[in-house]
Write an enzyme that holds these catalytic residues in place. Sequence first.
Site, PDB file in Angstrom:
ATOM      1  N   GLU A  44       0.827  -1.206   0.000  1.00 16.05           N
ATOM      2  CA  GLU A  44       0.000   0.000   0.000  1.00 16.05           C
ATOM      3  C   GLU A  44       0.865   1.261   0.000  1.00 16.05           C
ATOM      4  O   GLU A  44       1.817   1.386   0.756  1.00 16.05           O
ATOM      5  CB  GLU A  44      -0.916   0.054   1.224  1.00 16.05           C
ATOM      6  CG  GLU A  44      -1.776   1.317   1.213  1.00 16.05           C
ATOM      7  CD  GLU A  44      -2.536   1.616   2.498  1.00 16.05           C
ATOM      8  OE1 GLU A  44      -3.282   2.613   2.500  1.00 16.05           O
ATOM      9  OE2 GLU A  44      -2.376   0.874   3.483  1.00 16.05           O
ATOM     10  N   ASP A 109       9.297   5.947  14.891  1.00 20.41           N
ATOM     11  CA  ASP A 109       9.133   7.370  14.619  1.00 20.41           C
ATOM     12  C   ASP A 109       9.530   8.134  15.877  1.00 20.41           C
ATOM     13  O   ASP A 109       8.944   7.916  16.944  1.00 20.41           O
ATOM     14  CB  ASP A 109       7.669   7.651  14.247  1.00 20.41           C
ATOM     15  CG  ASP A 109       7.407   9.117  13.917  1.00 20.41           C
ATOM     16  OD1 ASP A 109       8.385   9.896  13.843  1.00 20.41           O
ATOM     17  OD2 ASP A 109       6.227   9.487  13.756  1.00 20.41           O
ATOM     18  N   ASP A 111      10.017  11.961  17.316  1.00 19.77           N
ATOM     19  CA  ASP A 111       9.632  13.330  16.991  1.00 19.77           C
ATOM     20  C   ASP A 111      10.093  14.270  18.099  1.00 19.77           C
ATOM     21  O   ASP A 111       9.837  14.017  19.276  1.00 19.77           O
ATOM     22  CB  ASP A 111       8.110  13.396  16.836  1.00 19.77           C
ATOM     23  CG  ASP A 111       7.647  14.680  16.174  1.00 19.77           C
ATOM     24  OD1 ASP A 111       8.119  15.767  16.590  1.00 19.77           O
ATOM     25  OD2 ASP A 111       6.808  14.616  15.262  1.00 19.77           O
TER      26      ASP A 111
END
Length: 416
Positions: A44, A109, A111
């Site tokens: 995807e 991830d 951040d």
Amino acid sequence: MELFDPAELPELLKLYYRRLFPYAQYYRWLNYGGVTKNYFQHREFSFTLKDDIYIRYQSFNNQSDLEKEMQKMNPYKIDIGAVYSHRPSQHNTVKLGAFQAQEKELVFDIDMTDYDDVRRCCSSADICSKCWTLMTMAMRIIDRALKEDFGFKHRLWVYSGRRGVHCWVCDESVRKLSSAVRSGIVEYLSLIKGGHDVKKKVHLNEKVHPFVRKSINIIKKYFEEYALVDQDILENKENWDKILALVPETVHDELQKGFQRFHSSPQRWEYLRKVASAPQNTKNDKCGPWLEWEIMLQYCFPRLDINVSKGVNHLLKSPFSVHPKTGRISVPIDFQKVDQFDPFVVPTISAICRELDVVSTTEKEKEENETDSRHRVRALGRQRLESIWEFKVSLVNKGSSGPSELHRETLSVSKN
């Protein structure tokens, strides 16, 4: 670095996707040698277009189809998702419950906004060289654990384009992990517990896990310059009170008085260490060396977005996306030079497109009368891009009976 004007982005993206995006290397990575049938076709992709139009469940037959669609849509952002049981583009035609995410890289991830309670120089989306060290420490701590504690070989670190970093763990066995196992891995790598209302987010005792000890050893290499000099975490009473909120009340008064006698963060930190290790205080199970370590970990340890890592069907921003606010490219980070990586010299789409224009103009002047001028300019433009970054992947095909492996030779961004 050339200033980026977001108003120019639509036109710049057309040029970027037509002339500069590294489709061949990108396809080689996500196809993993093509040993598993339909692996790329069942992957995807999602595109975010201008005005926040979001299109999920994109899938493509091959590199050529991906290239054509990206040049047609000119997405502001590209996200990569899972490999599904069926082609994502046909998910509406599959009977209910049959369309399932089956594989995906294990991703992380990190951040900078998650560190806002412990960094003084910036907040929110802003970053500077003083707080970027947090990302350097995070990459070193997580990468060491992935490599040594879990034995994962193929790890790709990527700059997000603005204020953070992503990691893609690409080993074949890792891509097949269940959500439960992914959750276990990210839980192992997480130490900071508690939200904004919780002051003390790290709790240790005498039985310090080897992973924590090794993480502390990495932090020690950066702590003085990062926390005591650049962040100056004990500069004044307002700041040292935040530290005192993390220590036992039995030593509060002693530290408060002592801090007032000294004139710098390094001196106050040494005093804190001395008090914590004093014989009368080490009898207290909340003091000792682990008190010092708890503070170091709270201020420096990686803060992971757990939900990104645990879900097989979670999407993550693709390498080589363009950040629409900064214009910077999400470039891979050469881990061998992680301490030298500087987000502020990462190329913007404006700069690389301008370089391409310069090359094109010069070449046209030189080759004005030659019929193949256009082809030469195109080749030169790609060469110029390669001077800004290299994205080399070699695929080792073990034959039809075995999987191929992604080998990362060089993932670097040049500072030229």
